[in-house]
Design an enzyme around this catalytic site. Structure first.
Site, PDB file in Angstrom:
ATOM      1  N   ASP A   1       0.840  -1.188   0.000  1.00  0.00           N
ATOM      2  CA  ASP A   1       0.000   0.000   0.000  1.00  0.00           C
ATOM      3  C   ASP A   1       0.883   1.249   0.000  1.00  0.00           C
ATOM      4  O   ASP A   1       1.832   1.342   0.783  1.00  0.00           O
ATOM      5  CB  ASP A   1      -0.908   0.006   1.234  1.00  0.00           C
ATOM      6  CG  ASP A   1      -1.850   1.196   1.243  1.00  0.00           C
ATOM      7  OD1 ASP A   1      -2.867   1.129   0.540  1.00  0.00           O
ATOM      8  OD2 ASP A   1      -1.555   2.187   1.951  1.00  0.00           O
TER       9      ASP A   1
ATOM     10  N   ASN B   1      -2.685  12.938  -4.086  1.00  0.00           N
ATOM     11  CA  ASN B   1      -3.741  13.413  -4.972  1.00  0.00           C
ATOM     12  C   ASN B   1      -4.236  14.796  -4.562  1.00  0.00           C
ATOM     13  O   ASN B   1      -4.503  15.660  -5.411  1.00  0.00           O
ATOM     14  CB  ASN B   1      -4.905  12.424  -4.973  1.00  0.00           C
ATOM     15  CG  ASN B   1      -4.627  11.193  -5.819  1.00  0.00           C
ATOM     16  OD1 ASN B   1      -3.881  11.264  -6.797  1.00  0.00           O
ATOM     17  ND2 ASN B   1      -5.208  10.070  -5.442  1.00  0.00           N
TER      18      ASN B   1
ATOM     19  N   GLU C   1      -4.709   2.119  -4.499  1.00  0.00           N
ATOM     20  CA  GLU C   1      -3.273   2.322  -4.394  1.00  0.00           C
ATOM     21  C   GLU C   1      -2.590   1.099  -3.797  1.00  0.00           C
ATOM     22  O   GLU C   1      -1.486   1.191  -3.266  1.00  0.00           O
ATOM     23  CB  GLU C   1      -2.957   3.554  -3.552  1.00  0.00           C
ATOM     24  CG  GLU C   1      -3.323   3.466  -2.091  1.00  0.00           C
ATOM     25  CD  GLU C   1      -4.750   3.899  -1.788  1.00  0.00           C
ATOM     26  OE1 GLU C   1      -5.039   4.121  -0.605  1.00  0.00           O
ATOM     27  OE2 GLU C   1      -5.563   4.011  -2.727  1.00  0.00           O
TER      28      GLU C   1
END
Length: 383
Positions: A229, A237, A272
């Site tokens: 992860d 973002n 992700e």
């Protein structure tokens, strides 16, 4: 469509060629021959362009125009000058030999897979037609004018025409089969690959895990799994934008692939998150590989200089990952158990501060030796 246009043009040429046989017009027989060969050569040239497009080669459309212009010019000049029939026929045959040879060269295959074998077969067929036309041209060159008077009635025409039509039919069928194979492969790739990162998507990952689990359990090989992860990806973002987020995902996927061994499988598990399937890998080895991946991503900045939304002074950002590792040595072969345990270890790594690896290595150290424990074998067995 190039194949269709080419075949229609070749059919038109053959129709013109045999017009004197079904009409009373025999006076301009050589004119029909020259016109039909021009149309036929143009059709083969267009057909070859379709082959080049299928192969992914550059299409030289001007060569098609060159073939037609050359034949029309030569035939017009020789017919107006009342040249001997031999030279009219010979010039057209030589152009046809060049066109089929060019088609044979465009069909030459590379590799040993099914598609390459099909292209090699079609290449051989076109090469055979080129040789036949070459021998035919030699026969015309050696024949005298008296023998050429009945040129259109030569029995070899029927055999040659039949051979060419059979070759074109076989080649078209085989090339359509290649197109179907490629289409199916493309659909399979779309169904199982992640469009952004190029690794397996959730469906492809599940299929690969099922196959690896079945093989590993059948031959008693241990199987490892990592869930990776990206740390604080939401902040990436929010701060830099989704375009940068996409670059981070692609870069991390590439770095992970570079750290894997032959036979290891990578897939995108979530937004992700990435999942790695490890054949012939125990708990200790899975943890070592996970640490190598973690370290690789930590020391490799992600270049974002080419992202339009970024300012000119921002060239790269650093990323870290948390990894949950597990193997069949501690949780067994059931995929649900492996996914759950790896996810739980990932949560443990994040709870302990992120940018680290967590596994069941302590459990492996304390548990008693299990009967029928998976043994290590050569990874190439299932790689």
């Amino acid at each position: 469509m190039n194949w269709v246009r080419g075949l229609l043009m070749m059919g038109l040429g053959l129709g013109i060629y045999f017009i004197p046989l079904i009409t009373a017009n025999y006076g301009q027989r050589i004119v029909y021959v020259a016109t039909s060969m021009t149309m036929f050569a143009l059709g083969v040239s267009i057909y070859v362009n379709g082959i080049r497009m299928l192969r992914g080669y550059r299409v030289y459309r001007y060569r098609t125009l060159l073939v037609m212009t050359t034949l029309l010019a030569c035939n017009a000049v020789m017919l107006n000058m009342h040249a001997a029939d031999k030279w009219v026929i010979l010039s057209n045959l030589l152009v046809l030999v060049w066109v089929f040879s060019y088609g044979s060269r465009s069909l030459s295959g590379h590799g040993r897979d099914f598609v390459a074998q099909v292209f090699w077969l079609c290449c051989s067929l076109f090469g055979g037609i080129s040789l036949m036309l070459g021998f035919f041209a030699i026969e015309v060159a050696l024949a005298d004018e008296a023998a050429l008077i009945s040129f259109i009635h030569w029995p070899v025409h029927a055999y040659l025409t039949t051979a060419i039509m059979m070759v074109l039919t076989i080649a078209t069928s085989l090339l359509l089969l290649v197109m179907n194979v490629r289409t199916q492969a493309g659909l399979q790739a779309i169904a199982t690959l992640d469009g952004l990162t190029g690794v397996l998507n959730r469906r492809g990952l599940q299929e690969a895990a099922t196959r690896m689990q079945a093989v590993s359990q059948r031959i008693s090989l241990s199987m490892g799994m990592l869930i990776i992860d990206l740390d604080y990806f939401k902040k990436v973002n929010d701060v830099y934008g989704h375009l940068v987020g996409d670059e981070v995902l692609k870069s991390c996927a590439g770095n992970i692939r570079g750290a894997l061994r032959g036979g290891d499988v990578i897939g995108r598990y979530g937004g992700e998150e990435f999942c790695i399937l490890l054949p012939n890998t125990g708990e200790q080895e899975a943890m070592v590989l996970a640490e190598r991946i973690r370290r690789t991503i930590e020391v490799t900045p992600v270049s974002i200089a080419g992202v339009e939304s970024m300012s000119a002074d921002t060239h790269a950002i650093k990323c870290t990952v948390s990894v949950g590792a597990v193997s069949s040595e501690t949780v067994g072969y059931a995929l649900d158990s492996m996914f759950a345990a790896a996810d739980q270890n990932l949560y443990k790594a994040k709870q302990n501060g992120r940018n680290r690896v967590a596994s069941n290595i302590e459990l492996l150290m304390t548990q008693p030796p299990a009967t029928g424990k998976p043994v290590k074998r050569n990874a190439s067995v299932i790689a």
